[in-house]
Scaffold this active site. Structure first.
Site, short mmCIF file in Angstrom:
data_model
loop_
_atom_site.label_atom_id
_atom_site.label_comp_id
_atom_site.label_asym_id
_atom_site.label_seq_id
_atom_site.Cartn_x
_atom_site.Cartn_y
_atom_site.Cartn_z
N ARG A 1 -7.15 -2.80 -3.41
CA ARG A 1 -7.22 -1.98 -4.89
C ARG A 1 -6.77 -2.93 -5.82
O ARG A 1 -7.31 -2.92 -7.04
CB ARG A 1 -6.60 -0.59 -4.65
CG ARG A 1 -7.17 0.43 -3.94
CD ARG A 1 -7.04 1.47 -4.22
NE ARG A 1 -7.43 1.98 -5.47
CZ ARG A 1 -8.45 2.69 -5.84
NH1 ARG A 1 -9.51 2.74 -4.83
NH2 ARG A 1 -8.87 2.82 -7.13
N LYS B 1 6.25 -6.09 -3.79
CA LYS B 1 4.82 -6.29 -3.77
C LYS B 1 3.98 -5.79 -4.98
O LYS B 1 3.09 -6.46 -5.33
CB LYS B 1 4.10 -5.35 -2.36
CG LYS B 1 2.52 -5.32 -2.23
CD LYS B 1 2.33 -4.46 -1.12
CE LYS B 1 2.27 -2.80 -1.43
NZ LYS B 1 1.00 -2.36 -2.29
N ASN B 2 4.35 -4.58 -5.23
CA ASN B 2 3.52 -4.12 -6.49
C ASN B 2 3.70 -4.72 -7.70
O ASN B 2 3.01 -4.55 -8.80
CB ASN B 2 3.51 -2.27 -6.46
CG ASN B 2 2.93 -2.10 -5.32
OD1 ASN B 2 2.00 -2.54 -4.59
ND2 ASN B 2 3.36 -0.63 -5.07
N ASP C 1 5.67 6.23 -2.63
CA ASP C 1 5.62 5.34 -1.57
C ASP C 1 6.69 5.21 -0.69
O ASP C 1 6.66 4.53 0.27
CB ASP C 1 5.32 3.81 -2.37
CG ASP C 1 4.16 3.70 -2.99
OD1 ASP C 1 3.32 4.50 -2.61
OD2 ASP C 1 4.08 2.71 -4.10
N ARG D 1 -9.41 8.00 -6.02
CA ARG D 1 -8.58 7.13 -6.83
C ARG D 1 -9.30 6.53 -7.98
O ARG D 1 -9.84 5.55 -8.27
CB ARG D 1 -8.01 5.92 -5.82
CG ARG D 1 -7.10 6.30 -4.69
CD ARG D 1 -6.62 5.19 -3.82
NE ARG D 1 -5.56 4.72 -4.75
CZ ARG D 1 -4.58 3.62 -4.15
NH1 ARG D 1 -4.95 3.59 -2.75
NH2 ARG D 1 -3.85 2.84 -4.91
N PRO D 2 -9.27 7.42 -9.28
CA PRO D 2 -10.15 7.06 -10.16
C PRO D 2 -9.66 6.09 -10.94
O PRO D 2 -8.34 5.76 -10.92
CB PRO D 2 -10.19 8.30 -11.06
CG PRO D 2 -9.11 9.14 -10.62
CD PRO D 2 -8.68 8.76 -9.10
N ARG E 1 0.54 -6.04 5.36
CA ARG E 1 0.30 -6.34 3.94
C ARG E 1 1.17 -6.20 3.06
O ARG E 1 1.23 -6.58 1.90
CB ARG E 1 -0.83 -5.10 3.77
CG ARG E 1 -2.19 -4.90 4.30
CD ARG E 1 -3.04 -4.30 3.98
NE ARG E 1 -3.92 -4.76 2.62
CZ ARG E 1 -5.06 -4.46 2.40
NH1 ARG E 1 -5.89 -3.76 3.19
NH2 ARG E 1 -5.41 -4.85 1.29
N CYS F 1 -10.47 4.87 0.01
CA CYS F 1 -9.44 5.68 -0.49
C CYS F 1 -8.45 6.40 0.72
O CYS F 1 -9.19 6.94 1.38
CB CYS F 1 -9.79 6.83 -1.63
SG CYS F 1 -10.52 8.28 -0.87
N1 EPU Z 1 -5.08 8.23 -11.82
C1 EPU Z 1 -6.27 8.61 -12.50
N2 EPU Z 1 -7.05 7.83 -13.36
C2 EPU Z 1 -6.67 6.44 -13.36
C3 EPU Z 1 -5.64 6.13 -12.62
C4 EPU Z 1 -4.85 6.81 -11.71
O1 EPU Z 1 -6.70 9.88 -12.41
O2 EPU Z 1 -7.38 5.88 -13.93
C5 EPU Z 1 -4.39 8.99 -11.07
C6 EPU Z 1 -4.49 8.83 -9.38
O3 EPU Z 1 -5.63 9.34 -8.99
C7 EPU Z 1 -3.15 9.28 -9.09
C8 EPU Z 1 -2.14 9.04 -10.20
O4 EPU Z 1 -3.13 8.68 -11.43
O5 EPU Z 1 -3.08 10.56 -8.70
C9 EPU Z 1 -1.24 7.83 -9.92
O6 EPU Z 1 -2.06 6.50 -9.81
P1 EPU Z 1 -1.54 5.31 -10.13
O7 EPU Z 1 -2.68 4.64 -11.08
O8 EPU Z 1 -0.28 5.35 -10.86
O9 EPU Z 1 -1.52 4.45 -8.79
P2 EPU Z 1 -2.01 2.85 -8.56
O10 EPU Z 1 -1.65 1.95 -9.88
O11 EPU Z 1 -3.35 3.03 -8.09
C10 EPU Z 1 0.09 2.24 -7.76
C11 EPU Z 1 0.81 1.50 -6.44
C12 EPU Z 1 0.75 2.55 -5.23
C13 EPU Z 1 1.47 3.71 -5.76
C14 EPU Z 1 1.10 4.05 -6.97
C15 EPU Z 1 1.98 5.21 -7.33
C16 EPU Z 1 -0.18 -0.90 -6.49
C17 EPU Z 1 -0.77 -2.06 -6.21
N3 EPU Z 1 -0.04 0.48 -6.14
O12 EPU Z 1 -1.14 2.53 -7.55
O13 EPU Z 1 1.33 2.00 -4.26
O14 EPU Z 1 1.39 4.70 -4.57
O15 EPU Z 1 1.06 3.14 -8.07
O16 EPU Z 1 3.26 4.79 -7.69
O17 EPU Z 1 1.16 -0.99 -7.52
C18 EPU Z 1 1.74 1.35 -2.20
O18 EPU Z 1 2.66 0.49 -2.25
O19 EPU Z 1 1.97 1.87 -0.71
C19 EPU Z 1 0.76 1.99 -2.71
C20 EPU Z 1 -0.29 2.88 -2.52
#
Ligand code: EPU
Length: 432
Positions: free
Chosen positions: A93, A22-23, A308, A122-123, A400, A117
């Site tokens: 997202r 998925k991701n 995850d 989730r910045p 999803r 969120c």
């Molecule tokens: N973070 C920041 N600033 C940013 C981006 C992230 O502070 O600009 C912080 C987040 O708040 C968090 C950490 O960095 O504490 C990691 O966030 P990341 O950006 O890695 O997460 P994401 O890209 O929003 C993806 C997956 C999530 C998974 C995370 C971590 C997708 C669509 N989503 O989210 O997947 O938990 O990476 O591996 O790829 C899921 O599949 O259930 C899911 C939530």
């Protein structure tokens, strides 16, 4: 509304085939719009998050044809708009990958702010920092629309990510792939889907090196050509079935996977006493012979234990005698599902980022509700071992991210079916 009805007590046994990740898919589909010719993407998971992303692409003007159940042909050459339809994007997202992809293609992008969120704040500051370093100006208009505009062509640059972020790493890669010169991204995320996105872009002629390490170098190219690319297997779907097999003390073969991507999950299961046998593209999980042992888990960016899979392992650890501690080290607040596990008789206390699980009590059926995708997977695992019939509502979150989860679980011996209920009028909007 649909709900899952699960009669617990069956040991899982047999074979389950894992779908595409998925991701990876939710980034690779937006990435196709960077291509200057049509391309073909294989092993796409048939899940609603992916359908939503494909609908956004189609709405932008891509010509999408289904070749078979898991393969799409995507012709992005007629896309003219840099504005993503807010209605289609707001509940997802991953729609933020259109920011990087459209910025990379047109030098401008406008996408609704990903709402809501589940796991704390989730910045997206690191995404914005990357876009701006490449020469775009990024603003959040009225707190609702993210608009990123470059007045001259994007230029390769040095970017240090302050936090290891999957989304920012992928988005910056998308924006930088056609920028002039070289972009060096340090402290990049290393998840298998990062490597998959880089491999996909490289298969179209991009020049990306170092994906899978914490320094990624992207030398911009002018054109990206047609490709046929197959998405990697879903690490988290595989980890979920592995945890489910262990929780039911069953034995299953998890097929169509990359065992290396599952190292942290296999290591934890082995620590618990589960027998793991690895083959080229299959892992056999055998929890039939032994009493399982407790363990502690700390979630970390790859190659650490994936956040995850944290909820699924909490459900598993609730079935194992002794005290286990989970330290959620990626998200601020990813324990909402624990209230639902408590209804099923689990003994878990949460203090900030720590969950303390007093395992070994018999779980019992209860009406429970999925609060997000992986929370839902944890409830399924708990229901598979619980005494009685558990009903899980809000399963829209689960479908999803898990392709044909009912059919797959049934095929390995689970007693799971779909029932129906009326959605409450005050239901909360969904976001993943
Ligand atoms: N973070 C920041 N600033 C940013 C981006 C992230 O502070 O600009 C912080 C987040 O708040 C968090 C950490 O960095 O504490 C990691 O966030 P990341 O950006 O890695 O997460 P994401 O890209 O929003 C993806 C997956 C999530 C998974 C995370 C971590 C997708 C669509 N989503 O989210 O997947 O938990 O990476 O591996 O790829 C899921 O599949 O259930 C899911 C939530």
């Amino acid at each position: 509304m649909e709900k899952f009805i699960i009669n617990g007590g069956n040991k899982l046994q047999g074979e389950v085939t894992i779908s595409g990740a998925k991701n990876a898919a939710v980034a690779i589909l937006p990435a196709t719009l960077l291509c200057d010719e049509p391309c073909i993407i294989e092993n796409i998971p048939n899940i609603s998050d992916v359908t939503r992303i494909a609908n956004i692409l189609a709405d932008l003007g891509a010509d999408i044809k289904r070749i078979d159940k898991t393969t799409l042909s995507i012709d992005p050459t007629k896309i003219k708009s840099h504005v993503v339809n807010s209605g289609l994007a707001s509940s997802m997202r991953a729609s933020y990958y259109f920011l990087g992809a459209l910025l990379g293609k047109f030098g401008k992008a406008s996408v609704v702010m990903p709402g809501g969120c589940f796991f704390g704040s989730r910045p997206i500051d690191q995404h914005i920092k990357g876009f701006n370093a490449l020469g775009a100006e990024t603003e959040i208009l009225n707190g609702a629309i993210i608009e990123s505009i470059a007045t001259s062509p994007l230029k390769g640059t040095y970017i240090y990510l302050d936090v290891v972020s999957v989304g920012a790493t992928m988005n910056i890669m998308l924006a930088a792939v056609k920028a002039k010169g070289e972009t060096i991204m340090e402290n990049a995320a290393k998840e298998p889907h990062i490597v998959d996105l880089a491999n996909f872009l490289n298969s179209m002629g991009a020049n990306i090196r170092g994906a899978g390490t914490d320094v990624i170098k992207i030398r911009g190219v002018n054109r990206l050509h047609s490709t046929t690319y197959s998405i990697i297997p879903d690490q988290i779907e595989a980890g979920t079935y592995m945890a489910a097999a262990a929780a039911t003390r069953g034995k299953i073969a998890v097929k169509n996977i990359t065992p290396k991507h599952l190292d942290s999950i296999s290591a934890k299961l082995r620590e618990m006493g589960v027998i793991i046998e690895e083959y080229d593209d299959t892992i056999v999980v055998d929890a039939t012979a032994k009493t399982l042992r407790r363990c502690n888990i700390k979630t970390m960016p790859h190659p650490g234990f994936p956040t995850d899979c944290q909820p699924q392992f909490a459900a598993l650890l609730a079935t194992v005698g002794g005290t286990s501690i989970i330290n959620e080290n990626v998200w601020d607040n990813r324990f909402q599902y624990i209230g639902e596990l408590l209804r099923m008789g689990a003994r878990i206390s949460v203090e900030g980022k720590l969950a303390v699980i007093e395992g070994g009590t018999k779980l019992t059926a209860a009406p429970v509700s999925a609060t997000d995708l992986r929370a839902g997977a944890a409830l399924i695992i708990a229901a598979l071992v619980a005494d009685g019939t558990t009903e899980i509502t809000n399963i829209k979150y689960i479908i999803r991210g898990y392709e044909e989860i009912v059919e797959k679980l049934q095929s390995i011996g689970a007693d799971i079916s779909i029932g129906y209920y009326e959605e409450p009028e005050n239901a909360v909007a969904e976001v993943s």
